[in-house]
Write a protein that holds these residues in place. Sequence first.
Motif, short mmCIF file in Angstrom:
data_model
loop_
_atom_site.label_atom_id
_atom_site.label_comp_id
_atom_site.label_asym_id
_atom_site.label_seq_id
_atom_site.Cartn_x
_atom_site.Cartn_y
_atom_site.Cartn_z
N UNK A 250 -27.77 -36.88 22.34
CA UNK A 250 -27.05 -37.61 21.29
C UNK A 250 -27.62 -39.02 21.15
N UNK A 251 -27.97 -39.63 22.31
CA UNK A 251 -28.55 -40.99 22.28
C UNK A 251 -29.91 -40.94 21.55
N UNK A 252 -30.68 -39.85 21.85
CA UNK A 252 -31.99 -39.71 21.18
C UNK A 252 -31.78 -39.59 19.66
N UNK A 253 -30.73 -38.85 19.28
CA UNK A 253 -30.40 -38.72 17.85
C UNK A 253 -30.13 -40.10 17.24
N UNK A 254 -29.40 -40.94 18.01
CA UNK A 254 -29.09 -42.29 17.50
C UNK A 254 -30.38 -43.07 17.30
N UNK A 255 -31.29 -42.95 18.31
CA UNK A 255 -32.57 -43.67 18.21
C UNK A 255 -33.39 -43.16 17.04
N UNK A 256 -33.40 -41.81 16.92
CA UNK A 256 -34.25 -41.19 15.91
C UNK A 256 -33.79 -41.52 14.48
N UNK A 257 -32.46 -41.49 14.31
CA UNK A 257 -31.96 -41.70 12.95
C UNK A 257 -31.48 -43.14 12.73
N UNK A 258 -30.95 -43.74 13.78
CA UNK A 258 -30.42 -45.10 13.65
C UNK A 258 -31.55 -46.13 13.63
N UNK A 259 -32.61 -45.87 14.44
CA UNK A 259 -33.75 -46.80 14.51
C UNK A 259 -34.31 -47.11 13.12
N UNK A 260 -34.75 -46.05 12.39
CA UNK A 260 -35.29 -46.32 11.04
C UNK A 260 -34.28 -47.03 10.13
N UNK A 261 -32.98 -46.73 10.33
CA UNK A 261 -31.96 -47.37 9.49
C UNK A 261 -31.92 -48.87 9.75
N UNK A 262 -32.17 -49.27 11.03
CA UNK A 262 -32.20 -50.70 11.37
C UNK A 262 -33.41 -51.34 10.69
N UNK A 263 -34.56 -50.61 10.80
CA UNK A 263 -35.81 -51.14 10.21
C UNK A 263 -35.65 -51.30 8.69
N UNK A 264 -34.96 -50.30 8.08
CA UNK A 264 -34.79 -50.35 6.62
C UNK A 264 -33.59 -51.20 6.19
N UNK A 265 -33.03 -51.94 7.18
CA UNK A 265 -31.88 -52.82 6.91
C UNK A 265 -30.64 -52.09 6.38
N UNK A 266 -30.55 -50.78 6.69
CA UNK A 266 -29.34 -50.07 6.27
C UNK A 266 -28.19 -50.38 7.21
N UNK A 267 -28.54 -50.61 8.47
CA UNK A 267 -27.54 -51.06 9.45
C UNK A 267 -28.16 -52.20 10.26
N UNK A 268 -27.31 -52.99 10.91
CA UNK A 268 -27.85 -54.11 11.72
C UNK A 268 -28.16 -53.61 13.13
N UNK A 269 -28.84 -54.45 13.90
CA UNK A 269 -29.16 -54.10 15.30
C UNK A 269 -27.85 -53.95 16.10
N UNK A 270 -26.90 -54.83 15.75
CA UNK A 270 -25.58 -54.78 16.42
C UNK A 270 -24.91 -53.44 16.16
N UNK A 271 -25.00 -52.95 14.92
CA UNK A 271 -24.41 -51.64 14.58
C UNK A 271 -25.04 -50.54 15.44
#
Length: 573
Positions: A250-271
């Motif tokens: 599940x953590x890998x899923x967060x990294x895989x999908x959340x990481x690009x979202x941080x890069x694309x400014x869809x969510x913040x690093x804090x999120x």
Amino acid sequence: MIKEFIKKYWWRYLIGILFLITVDIIQLFIPRQIGSIVDLLNTQSPNLNQIKTLIFGIIMLAVGLGIGRVFWRISIIGAARLFEYQTWKKLFNHIIGLDQDFFDKWRTGDLMTRFTSDVLVLMRMMGILVIMLVDTIVLTTLTLFAMGNFVNWRLTFISVLPLPLIAIISLFFGRFIHRRFRELQEKTSELSNITEENVSGVDVVKLYSNYDTMQGIFDNKSQEFYNSYIRLVKVWGLMFPLAMLVGQLAIIFVFNFGGPMVINNQITLGDFIMTNQYIGMLIWPMMAVGNLINLIQRGRASLRRVNEVLEQKNSVKEPPRKDFEFQGHYQINHLTFKYPGSQRVVLNDINMNINPGEMIAFVGRIGSGKSTLAKLLVKLYPVDREQIFLDGKDINDVNGEFIRDNVSYVPQDSFLFSMTIRENIAFSDEKMEDKVEEFAKLSHVHDDIMSFENKYDTIVGERGATLSGGQRQRVTIARALAKRSKMIILDDCLSAVDTETEEEIIKTLRQQAEDKTILVISHRLKAVKNADQIYVFDDGQIAEHGNHNQLISREGIYYSMYMKQLIEKNLEE
Ligand SMILES: Nc1ncnc2c1ncn2[C@@H]1O[C@H](COP(=O)(O)OP(=O)(O)OP(=O)(O)O)[C@@H](O)[C@H]1O
């Protein structure tokens, strides 16, 4: 049992659950605060005051968490402990009221396990289970809601996808855990039985130098216990890493999908960090699913075992107690008796009359039914109607407790408690403590007691171990005398004293309490030859009866037994 308890103490659970939900809600805000701090730190010029406020907020939340936890623990765990205490009390009160038949059939170790392990499981069911249940439902729902609302619903949905797998793993292993746990419970019972029997029977083990055999049996049982524990641990050992692995997925899923979202400014690093923390919070409730099912199953098994004891009924049906002036006149008509659950006739067509104030003796071969009849006189086992009458009343219509209040029965191997000799003698009535010496003198044990360093305050070791066999037997007679009952039954309880002392004790008893009915069961005919009536038992029947002279002149079984003992005595001298 559980329903009754919850009906009475539902408010404790309600308070506990409210605190539990409050704690769960507070918990959700900590990752959010951390996320906000990370976002503030991630700016060009972090606002230190804002960060300090957020840190203070975390401290306050932690304090709130602590206080909430204290209260739900007191309410829910406190209720579970109360349930444990009440169940022990209920079990003990029930067992103590059960009749001899129950104690003949149940093994002590097995009973002890039900008192300890099973009640412990029930206590966990009434405490931890409630907490797990509320936490699983509330924490999961709230965390998902917080993740979606505070961060992003799409990321939430993707990252929690692997988590139900943890619940499935936990459920799958739960079945094995349940089976292995039940096996472990049985092994615990067996080990308790062996330990209890070996400790109680340590004298026999030592005297027969039977260490190797007993150690072998103990080793086998403890090895079986160990093996079954290891089998349980293996399942746990497999389940935990697997569940953790899925959690990592599940953590890998967060990294895989959340990481690009941080890069694309869809969510913040804090999120992103907040999501990771929420995922961590979801692993525990998912794992709890299997535990929950497992604990419910274990609880049901333990509840069944505890109820099995609570459902035990007395084989003797007791009428309500209606006291009357006890005379102690027994009339026995064609009594035939089999022990409950047994097909063997132990007493066959017994006819007898015991008059108040008489001294009666039961003699005869071993296993011929003497003790059985004595136990029936104090209503330890059930008999058919119209076979035993006490003071003109069918024994089935007289309350057993009333009979035992008026008849002192001293069995062959009597138990002494680990307290002082004085307390043991005055066991039936503390008020008798001042008179214990009088009873000890009647039982010819006073001089022995006075030779002990602490005299009447000597503590008797477990099962009377610090006293000699004969001293122990005489203390149990003193204890029976302190009951001041109208009738006393001495069931071969003087076998460890010499014939002369046995004769002396019986003689003193007769002289001191002329109106007392005395029933003596003895293998030594010389000690009971002055009895008013002697009944000679043979294979569950009364072969002869009469007084000593009548029986001698009959030249039957009694005559040959008497002559044999006389010759043996002469040879000894
Ligand atoms: N609780 C029991 N359940 C089933 N059978 C029993 C029980 N207690 C005793 N018996 C059986 O009943 C028979 C009579 O036993 P009892 O103890 O009355 O004999 P006894 O004459 O007192 O023997 P002893 O002189 O050795 O004490 C024996 O065969 C015994 O095996």
